[in-house]
Design a protein around this motif. Sequence first.
Motif: not given
Length: 91
Positions: A35, A43-45, A48
Amino acid sequence: MEWMAWTWPTAIFFMVIASLLITFTILAIKFPETPRVGILRIETTRGDRLFITLLGSAFINLAWLGLVGPDTQPWAMAVCLVWAAAVFRWV
């Protein structure tokens, strides 16, 4: 399925969403990522960011319909593509 008005644009919409989900699942399996923290400071993936893009695009299209009308709806798609590029770049 006569209770729902299935049209080609509706079918294409759901096929695009399904293909995006399948593509992102395959990408997550083949190329796992860590992430990252972007402009939202969370936090992003990839998944997301896809969710944020789809949710934002829905609101963009609804606002466009309410404020501008359905005659120029293809321009809302252009706005959504810019939105998607910005989310995947900076979020």
